[in-house]
Design a protein around this motif. Sequence first.
Motif, PDB file in Angstrom:
ATOM      1  N   VAL A 237      10.055   7.348  -1.034  1.00 21.21           N
ATOM      2  CA  VAL A 237       9.706   5.920  -0.940  1.00 21.21           C
ATOM      3  C   VAL A 237      10.470   5.235   0.394  1.00 21.21           C
ATOM      4  CG1 VAL A 237      10.231   3.702  -1.950  1.00 21.21           C
ATOM      5  CG2 VAL A 237       9.354   5.712  -3.478  1.00 21.21           C
ATOM      6  N   GLY A 238      11.551   5.888   0.714  1.00 28.06           N
ATOM      7  CA  GLY A 238      12.261   5.436   1.676  1.00 28.06           C
ATOM      8  C   GLY A 238      11.833   5.741   3.051  1.00 28.06           C
ATOM      9  N   GLU A 239      11.482   7.206   3.128  1.00 27.46           N
ATOM     10  CA  GLU A 239      11.191   7.708   4.228  1.00 27.46           C
ATOM     11  C   GLU A 239       9.697   7.306   4.870  1.00 27.46           C
ATOM     12  OE1 GLU A 239      11.560  11.869   3.949  1.00 27.46           O
ATOM     13  OE2 GLU A 239      14.043  11.818   4.018  1.00 27.46           O
ATOM     14  N   HIS A 240       8.813   7.069   3.845  1.00 26.41           N
ATOM     15  CA  HIS A 240       7.386   6.517   4.132  1.00 26.41           C
ATOM     16  C   HIS A 240       7.377   5.117   3.963  1.00 26.41           C
ATOM     17  CE1 HIS A 240       6.080  10.837   4.500  1.00 26.41           C
ATOM     18  NE2 HIS A 240       6.918  11.047   3.560  1.00 26.41           N
ATOM     19  N   VAL A 271       1.239  -0.494 -10.582  1.00 29.09           N
ATOM     20  CA  VAL A 271       0.963   0.832 -10.403  1.00 29.09           C
ATOM     21  C   VAL A 271       2.441   1.651 -10.701  1.00 29.09           C
ATOM     22  CG1 VAL A 271       1.165   2.836  -8.383  1.00 29.09           C
ATOM     23  CG2 VAL A 271      -0.481   0.524  -8.292  1.00 29.09           C
ATOM     24  N   ALA A 272       2.019   2.781 -11.632  1.00 30.23           N
ATOM     25  CA  ALA A 272       3.233   3.583 -12.099  1.00 30.23           C
ATOM     26  C   ALA A 272       3.011   5.026 -11.570  1.00 30.23           C
ATOM     27  CB  ALA A 272       3.200   3.602 -13.651  1.00 30.23           C
ATOM     28  N   MET A 273       4.097   5.584 -11.037  1.00 28.56           N
ATOM     29  CA  MET A 273       4.246   6.913 -10.820  1.00 28.56           C
ATOM     30  C   MET A 273       5.004   7.719 -12.156  1.00 28.56           C
ATOM     31  SD  MET A 273       5.729   8.665  -7.308  1.00 28.56           S
ATOM     32  CE  MET A 273       4.186   8.873  -6.490  1.00 28.56           C
ATOM     33  N   GLU A 274       4.616   8.868 -12.138  1.00 26.80           N
ATOM     34  CA  GLU A 274       5.189   9.799 -13.363  1.00 26.80           C
ATOM     35  C   GLU A 274       5.347  11.182 -12.770  1.00 26.80           C
ATOM     36  OE1 GLU A 274       5.353  10.479 -18.037  1.00 26.80           O
ATOM     37  OE2 GLU A 274       3.411   9.800 -16.984  1.00 26.80           O
ATOM     38  N   ILE A 303      -3.256  -0.727 -15.607  1.00 32.05           N
ATOM     39  CA  ILE A 303      -2.056   0.131 -14.814  1.00 32.05           C
ATOM     40  C   ILE A 303      -2.717   1.368 -14.181  1.00 32.05           C
ATOM     41  CG2 ILE A 303       0.419   0.969 -14.854  1.00 32.05           C
ATOM     42  CD1 ILE A 303       0.565  -1.154 -17.159  1.00 32.05           C
ATOM     43  N   THR A 304      -2.639   1.315 -12.896  1.00 34.80           N
ATOM     44  CA  THR A 304      -2.956   2.733 -12.412  1.00 34.80           C
ATOM     45  C   THR A 304      -1.802   3.650 -12.342  1.00 34.80           C
ATOM     46  OG1 THR A 304      -4.271   1.536 -10.433  1.00 34.80           O
ATOM     47  CG2 THR A 304      -3.270   3.848 -10.000  1.00 34.80           C
ATOM     48  N   VAL A 305      -2.056   4.909 -12.653  1.00 37.66           N
ATOM     49  CA  VAL A 305      -0.964   6.080 -13.053  1.00 37.66           C
ATOM     50  C   VAL A 305      -1.055   6.886 -11.872  1.00 37.66           C
ATOM     51  CG1 VAL A 305       0.311   7.516 -14.452  1.00 37.66           C
ATOM     52  CG2 VAL A 305      -0.806   5.379 -15.400  1.00 37.66           C
ATOM     53  N   VAL A 306      -0.038   7.141 -11.037  1.00 35.37           N
ATOM     54  CA  VAL A 306      -0.004   8.175 -10.160  1.00 35.37           C
ATOM     55  C   VAL A 306       0.945   9.535 -10.654  1.00 35.37           C
ATOM     56  CG1 VAL A 306       0.628   9.048  -7.782  1.00 35.37           C
ATOM     57  CG2 VAL A 306      -0.323   6.618  -8.148  1.00 35.37           C
ATOM     58  N   VAL A 324      -0.012   7.015  -2.941  1.00 35.80           N
ATOM     59  CA  VAL A 324       0.674   5.717  -3.549  1.00 35.80           C
ATOM     60  C   VAL A 324       0.502   4.626  -2.918  1.00 35.80           C
ATOM     61  CG1 VAL A 324       3.006   4.811  -4.159  1.00 35.80           C
ATOM     62  CG2 VAL A 324       2.560   7.300  -4.454  1.00 35.80           C
ATOM     63  N   ARG A 325       0.463   4.623  -1.459  1.00 38.08           N
ATOM     64  CA  ARG A 325       0.136   3.515  -0.548  1.00 38.08           C
ATOM     65  C   ARG A 325      -1.284   2.789  -0.764  1.00 38.08           C
ATOM     66  NH1 ARG A 325       1.568   5.592   3.814  1.00 38.08           N
ATOM     67  NH2 ARG A 325       3.813   4.482   3.749  1.00 38.08           N
ATOM     68  N   THR A 326      -2.288   4.041  -1.113  1.00 39.25           N
ATOM     69  CA  THR A 326      -3.719   3.753  -1.387  1.00 39.25           C
ATOM     70  C   THR A 326      -3.766   2.863  -2.609  1.00 39.25           C
ATOM     71  OG1 THR A 326      -4.410   5.445   0.085  1.00 39.25           O
ATOM     72  CG2 THR A 326      -5.905   4.647  -1.648  1.00 39.25           C
ATOM     73  N   ALA A 327      -2.873   3.344  -3.592  1.00 37.30           N
ATOM     74  CA  ALA A 327      -2.996   2.878  -5.080  1.00 37.30           C
ATOM     75  C   ALA A 327      -2.416   1.388  -4.888  1.00 37.30           C
ATOM     76  CB  ALA A 327      -2.350   3.581  -5.955  1.00 37.30           C
ATOM     77  N   LEU A 328      -1.471   1.303  -4.206  1.00 37.63           N
ATOM     78  CA  LEU A 328      -0.944  -0.178  -4.196  1.00 37.63           C
ATOM     79  C   LEU A 328      -1.729  -1.201  -3.233  1.00 37.63           C
ATOM     80  CD1 LEU A 328       2.890   0.921  -3.051  1.00 37.63           C
ATOM     81  CD2 LEU A 328       2.000   0.127  -5.308  1.00 37.63           C
ATOM     82  N   MET A 329      -2.484  -0.446  -2.360  1.00 35.22           N
ATOM     83  CA  MET A 329      -3.321  -1.386  -1.396  1.00 35.22           C
ATOM     84  C   MET A 329      -4.758  -1.929  -2.309  1.00 35.22           C
ATOM     85  SD  MET A 329      -2.996   0.294   2.066  1.00 35.22           S
ATOM     86  CE  MET A 329      -4.316  -0.806   2.897  1.00 35.22           C
TER      87      MET A 329
END
Length: 345
Positions: A237-240, A271-274, A303-306, A324-329
Amino acid sequence: MTHNTPLSPRPLRHLSEVHRRVLSAAQLRSHGVTTAELNERCRDGGPWRLLLPNVVLLHSGGPTSEERLHGALLYASRESTPGVPAQPRAGDPHRSPYPEAMITGLAALALYGFAAAPPLASADRVDVLVPRLRRLRSAGYVRVRRTAELPTAQAVSGVPVAPVRRALADAVARLTDADTVRLLLTEAVREGHCEPAALVRELNQARLLSRSHVVDAVESLVAEGRAAAEDRLYRLVGEHRLPDPVWNVDLRLPGGPYLGGVDAYWPEQAVAMELDTRAPHRDEDERWAEYTRKREHLERLGITVVHVTPRRLRESAEQQAAVVRTALMAAGDRDPAAYVVVLPR
């Protein structure tokens, strides 16, 4: 005659140094050594010694670790028995001089450089892995392990070695000390030899998860593997430069049922990530069905789950960040998601 003296009618120049010092009885016969000559040279006080059945050490001293390994492979190799002798061929690096045999267990882990494995020089046993249908018994310092399907060997220092997961399973099968088991499994994950889930799957297939000291080591292993994966997720998350999510939260409908926990959640975009750090269990089908039901329920609520695995985070972080970026956009193009309550886990 020394171990470097050519044997008629075929010289040994095409063999490596260790292959000149350790040969099978069949190979010696192919070089013109008769059974009587072999027995004479292997007598007490003679220049040679019998290292294993039909495997001869061509000097009278104690065997080195390398000679013990190659002797074990020569004994276990399909072609080391009377018949066609096993010899490496010049210009054919992919052909193993030891068909249907490879080092496994603690000796293999020592070759891989495991600090928790005893050094080869102190090993009183060498485990070799062979196909299940081979008619071969343990002998001397060689302990035979069998498998229905022989894995692809890894070449380590010129020696065919079982993959780390299989070598670990064969080692753990013989170990009763909980600390040693834990150290070996932890080192395998920390040093990147294998993923926790894949390692536990191998232990499960070997029917080792019924042993309490192995289960305890696995629980520590899975916890450590998850911690490492979470750290990679934070860095991703931080580096990208992804928007900051809320971390490790539970989702619940207002006044309604519990929906489940997720590792990261972006409330504005729903958007959720698991992280999938599940380890195989006997009830794995039921656990997977439960996970699928949770994911489908969240997606029905908008809710989109990645879904991401530790391996993908380690090997393709940039690609996972793009997902993740695509799901957020894409959130702006979807119907609004149901309102959920976000609670710390």
